[in-house]
Write an enzyme that holds these catalytic residues in place. Structure first.
Site, PDB file in Angstrom:
ATOM      1  N   GLY A  12       0.817  -1.205   0.000  1.00  0.00           N
ATOM      2  CA  GLY A  12       0.000   0.000   0.000  1.00  0.00           C
ATOM      3  C   GLY A  12       0.849   1.253   0.000  1.00  0.00           C
ATOM      4  O   GLY A  12       2.059   1.192   0.270  1.00  0.00           O
ATOM      5  N   SER A  28       9.229   3.695  -0.808  1.00  0.00           N
ATOM      6  CA  SER A  28       9.106   2.289  -1.160  1.00  0.00           C
ATOM      7  C   SER A  28       9.649   1.394  -0.046  1.00  0.00           C
ATOM      8  O   SER A  28      10.731   1.655   0.487  1.00  0.00           O
ATOM      9  CB  SER A  28       9.900   2.053  -2.450  1.00  0.00           C
ATOM     10  OG  SER A  28       9.819   0.719  -2.833  1.00  0.00           O
ATOM     11  N   SER A  58       6.807   2.304  -5.378  1.00  0.00           N
ATOM     12  CA  SER A  58       6.853   1.750  -6.740  1.00  0.00           C
ATOM     13  C   SER A  58       5.559   2.047  -7.501  1.00  0.00           C
ATOM     14  O   SER A  58       5.474   1.843  -8.700  1.00  0.00           O
ATOM     15  CB  SER A  58       7.073   0.240  -6.668  1.00  0.00           C
ATOM     16  OG  SER A  58       6.114  -0.336  -5.792  1.00  0.00           O
ATOM     17  N   GLU A  59       4.536   2.533  -6.774  1.00  0.00           N
ATOM     18  CA  GLU A  59       3.251   2.837  -7.424  1.00  0.00           C
ATOM     19  C   GLU A  59       3.126   4.306  -7.814  1.00  0.00           C
ATOM     20  O   GLU A  59       2.020   4.789  -8.047  1.00  0.00           O
ATOM     21  CB  GLU A  59       2.086   2.442  -6.504  1.00  0.00           C
ATOM     22  CG  GLU A  59       1.958   0.953  -6.233  1.00  0.00           C
ATOM     23  CD  GLU A  59       1.282   0.175  -7.365  1.00  0.00           C
ATOM     24  OE1 GLU A  59       1.172   0.710  -8.490  1.00  0.00           O
ATOM     25  OE2 GLU A  59       0.873  -0.961  -7.116  1.00  0.00           O
ATOM     26  N   HIS A  78      -3.758   3.738  -1.536  1.00  0.00           N
ATOM     27  CA  HIS A  78      -3.788   2.416  -2.165  1.00  0.00           C
ATOM     28  C   HIS A  78      -3.436   1.373  -1.119  1.00  0.00           C
ATOM     29  O   HIS A  78      -2.470   1.549  -0.372  1.00  0.00           O
ATOM     30  CB  HIS A  78      -2.776   2.376  -3.314  1.00  0.00           C
ATOM     31  CG  HIS A  78      -2.455   0.985  -3.776  1.00  0.00           C
ATOM     32  ND1 HIS A  78      -3.422   0.148  -4.283  1.00  0.00           N
ATOM     33  CD2 HIS A  78      -1.299   0.287  -3.786  1.00  0.00           C
ATOM     34  CE1 HIS A  78      -2.849  -1.018  -4.586  1.00  0.00           C
ATOM     35  NE2 HIS A  78      -1.571  -0.964  -4.293  1.00  0.00           N
ATOM     36  N   HIS A  80      -3.745  -3.146   0.078  1.00  0.00           N
ATOM     37  CA  HIS A  80      -4.103  -4.531  -0.217  1.00  0.00           C
ATOM     38  C   HIS A  80      -4.994  -5.031   0.927  1.00  0.00           C
ATOM     39  O   HIS A  80      -4.810  -6.134   1.432  1.00  0.00           O
ATOM     40  CB  HIS A  80      -2.854  -5.408  -0.331  1.00  0.00           C
ATOM     41  CG  HIS A  80      -1.910  -4.989  -1.420  1.00  0.00           C
ATOM     42  ND1 HIS A  80      -0.662  -5.541  -1.568  1.00  0.00           N
ATOM     43  CD2 HIS A  80      -2.031  -4.077  -2.411  1.00  0.00           C
ATOM     44  CE1 HIS A  80      -0.048  -4.972  -2.602  1.00  0.00           C
ATOM     45  NE2 HIS A  80      -0.856  -4.069  -3.133  1.00  0.00           N
ATOM     46  N   TYR A  99     -26.438   0.393   2.706  1.00  0.00           N
ATOM     47  CA  TYR A  99     -26.674   1.817   2.424  1.00  0.00           C
ATOM     48  C   TYR A  99     -25.409   2.662   2.495  1.00  0.00           C
ATOM     49  O   TYR A  99     -25.279   3.683   1.820  1.00  0.00           O
ATOM     50  CB  TYR A  99     -27.750   2.378   3.384  1.00  0.00           C
ATOM     51  CG  TYR A  99     -27.196   2.758   4.737  1.00  0.00           C
ATOM     52  CD1 TYR A  99     -26.671   4.030   4.940  1.00  0.00           C
ATOM     53  CD2 TYR A  99     -27.166   1.843   5.791  1.00  0.00           C
ATOM     54  CE1 TYR A  99     -26.125   4.381   6.166  1.00  0.00           C
ATOM     55  CE2 TYR A  99     -26.619   2.178   7.002  1.00  0.00           C
ATOM     56  CZ  TYR A  99     -26.102   3.447   7.188  1.00  0.00           C
ATOM     57  OH  TYR A  99     -25.547   3.779   8.388  1.00  0.00           O
ATOM     58  N   HIS A 143      -5.355  -7.368  -7.192  1.00  0.00           N
ATOM     59  CA  HIS A 143      -4.348  -6.481  -6.605  1.00  0.00           C
ATOM     60  C   HIS A 143      -4.817  -5.837  -5.289  1.00  0.00           C
ATOM     61  O   HIS A 143      -4.278  -6.186  -4.242  1.00  0.00           O
ATOM     62  CB  HIS A 143      -3.956  -5.420  -7.647  1.00  0.00           C
ATOM     63  CG  HIS A 143      -2.836  -4.522  -7.215  1.00  0.00           C
ATOM     64  ND1 HIS A 143      -2.106  -3.761  -8.088  1.00  0.00           N
ATOM     65  CD2 HIS A 143      -2.343  -4.245  -5.981  1.00  0.00           C
ATOM     66  CE1 HIS A 143      -1.197  -3.082  -7.419  1.00  0.00           C
ATOM     67  NE2 HIS A 143      -1.323  -3.355  -6.147  1.00  0.00           N
ATOM     68  N   TYR A 196     -24.533  14.686   6.939  1.00  0.00           N
ATOM     69  CA  TYR A 196     -24.219  14.087   8.234  1.00  0.00           C
ATOM     70  C   TYR A 196     -22.833  14.523   8.710  1.00  0.00           C
ATOM     71  O   TYR A 196     -21.969  14.826   7.912  1.00  0.00           O
ATOM     72  CB  TYR A 196     -24.279  12.556   8.093  1.00  0.00           C
ATOM     73  CG  TYR A 196     -23.825  11.785   9.295  1.00  0.00           C
ATOM     74  CD1 TYR A 196     -24.673  11.565  10.375  1.00  0.00           C
ATOM     75  CD2 TYR A 196     -22.536  11.262   9.341  1.00  0.00           C
ATOM     76  CE1 TYR A 196     -24.242  10.857  11.468  1.00  0.00           C
ATOM     77  CE2 TYR A 196     -22.101  10.534  10.438  1.00  0.00           C
ATOM     78  CZ  TYR A 196     -22.957  10.336  11.495  1.00  0.00           C
ATOM     79  OH  TYR A 196     -22.536   9.616  12.585  1.00  0.00           O
TER      80      TYR A 196
HETATM   81 ZN   LIG Z   1      -0.283  -2.539  -4.550  1.00  0.00          ZN
END
Ligand SMILES: [Zn+2]
Length: 201
Positions: A12, A28, A58-59, A78, A80, A99, A143, A196
């Protein structure tokens, strides 16, 4: 993020847009518990490193691709996260089964972005296509998850809701056939959710 169980090991990554329009992103392969503010890496929106002693996530291309495609967003998370990722590995999206999905999407569902190798522009393209204008989170096939928001904090809280919804859908599917909410019900919930909450001054 580690304590929440959303990011097993060093998987992540998190990023946020600076007022100047560049991107601060987690480095990383460093455990989240060891992270210090100065470990974040500053890259421009094309992914070029501007500042930082460590290698960026790395993302990076997935994050910068999303910022370029969506000028209105200020944060990307991001993960996992286990239940969300399990659904993504089954090639499933999350239908309007609860909901609270209305907090994540105008349509009360979580779309699934097609598979592409991690850390590629192609993956950013699939994710931004899946998100479109109606969704603030999506699953990445085989992924994990993507959430976008005005800030990294906001994207993180959306990720927490996503994982809660993924667990509910996963368990519901195991137990039987989920009841799906109509688009009218989702619209009612969304209108209520948007008004809310409160803040302390
Ligand atoms: Zn990933």
């Amino acid at each position: 993020m580690s304590a929440s169980g959303l990011v097993p090991t060093t998987s992540g990554n998190v990023s946020g847009r600076t007022p100047e329009g560049d991107i601060l992103i987690t480095p990383s392969g460093l455990p989240y518990d060891d992270l210090e503010p100065e470990d974040l890496v500053l890259v421009n929106v094309e992914g070029k490193v501007l500042e930082g002693a460590l290698q960026p996530s790395s993302e990076v291309p997935m994050h910068t691709g999303l910022y370029r495609a969506k000028p209105g967003i200020g944060g990307v998370v991001h993960t996992h996260a286990p239940y969300s990722t399990a659904l993504a590995c089954l090639g499933l999206e999350i239908p309007p089964v609860h909901y609270l999905l209305a907090a994540l999407s105008e349509e009360g569902r979580v779309p699934l972005a097609g598979y592409a190798t991690y850390g590629t522009e192609e993956l950013a393209g699939y994710a931004s296509e899946a998100l479109g204008d109606a969704h603030s989170v999506c699953l990445l096939q085989n992924h994990g998850t993507i959430a976008v928001g005005e800030t990294a904090d906001k994207a993180y809280s959306l990720t927490e809701i996503l994982e809660e919804m993924a667990e509910i859908y996963f368990r519901t599917r195991l137990a039987g056939e989920p009841v799906i909410l109509s688009s009218e019900r989702i619209a009612e919930a969304r209108a209520k959710i948007s008004s809310y909450g409160q803040s302390k001054g």
